[in-house]
Motif scaffolding. Structure first.
Motif, PDB file in Angstrom:
ATOM      1  N   TYR A  37       6.209   6.738  -1.603  1.00 46.90           N
ATOM      2  CA  TYR A  37       6.910   6.790  -2.890  1.00 46.90           C
ATOM      3  C   TYR A  37       5.950   7.190  -4.005  1.00 46.90           C
ATOM      4  O   TYR A  37       6.279   8.021  -4.857  1.00 46.90           O
ATOM      5  CB  TYR A  37       7.548   5.433  -3.168  1.00 46.90           C
ATOM      6  N   THR A  89       2.751  -3.065   7.141  1.00 47.99           N
ATOM      7  CA  THR A  89       4.145  -2.922   7.567  1.00 47.99           C
ATOM      8  C   THR A  89       4.719  -1.584   7.100  1.00 47.99           C
ATOM      9  O   THR A  89       4.072  -0.835   6.370  1.00 47.99           O
ATOM     10  CB  THR A  89       5.004  -4.047   6.979  1.00 47.99           C
ATOM     11  N   GLU A 132       5.979   2.863   2.948  1.00 48.87           N
ATOM     12  CA  GLU A 132       7.004   3.401   2.045  1.00 48.87           C
ATOM     13  C   GLU A 132       6.519   3.396   0.598  1.00 48.87           C
ATOM     14  O   GLU A 132       6.813   4.315  -0.161  1.00 48.87           O
ATOM     15  CB  GLU A 132       8.312   2.626   2.184  1.00 48.87           C
ATOM     16  N   VAL A 133       5.790   2.373   0.211  1.00 45.98           N
ATOM     17  CA  VAL A 133       5.222   2.327  -1.140  1.00 45.98           C
ATOM     18  C   VAL A 133       4.263   3.495  -1.342  1.00 45.98           C
ATOM     19  O   VAL A 133       4.313   4.193  -2.358  1.00 45.98           O
ATOM     20  CB  VAL A 133       4.508   0.980  -1.399  1.00 45.98           C
ATOM     21  N   TRP A 148       6.969  -1.329   4.947  1.00 44.15           N
ATOM     22  CA  TRP A 148       7.094  -1.445   3.500  1.00 44.15           C
ATOM     23  C   TRP A 148       5.852  -0.889   2.807  1.00 44.15           C
ATOM     24  O   TRP A 148       5.962  -0.169   1.824  1.00 44.15           O
ATOM     25  CB  TRP A 148       7.304  -2.911   3.114  1.00 44.15           C
ATOM     26  N   HIS A 149       4.665  -1.210   3.327  1.00 42.55           N
ATOM     27  CA  HIS A 149       3.427  -0.681   2.747  1.00 42.55           C
ATOM     28  C   HIS A 149       3.413   0.847   2.795  1.00 42.55           C
ATOM     29  O   HIS A 149       3.047   1.502   1.822  1.00 42.55           O
ATOM     30  CB  HIS A 149       2.198  -1.217   3.500  1.00 42.55           C
TER      31      HIS A 149
END
Length: 75
Positions: free
Chosen positions: A25, A16, A21-22, A18-19
């Motif tokens: 980051y 996703t 973005e991690v 989210w993955h």
């Protein structure tokens, strides 16, 4: 100076935003030089939403999208 590598072990079921973005980051923090993505394929203690072949295809697409962004990653 040695290369600092993070291993991102997750189900990616499915991968996703989210993955990604991690991963961004982690790399933008400049403490880690490379992220190795390690999807866990099949585990007895986990239920999977999509079949293995479809998940593999999605992970390949996910990886290629991150590589286009010039992120230092491997799978």
């Amino acid at each position: 100076m040695p290369t600092k590598i993070a291993i991102y072990w997750w189900a990616f079921n499915p991968p996703t935003l989210w993955h990604s973005e991690v991963i961004k980051y982690i790399l933008e923090g400049k403490l880690i030089d490379k992220v190795i993505i390690c999807p866990d394929w099949l585990r007895d203690d986990k239920s999977y939403w999509i079949d293995l072949l479809s998940r593999r295809k999605l992970i390949d697409i996910f990886y290629n999208e991150l590589k286009i962004q010039n992120l230092n990653i491997e799978i």
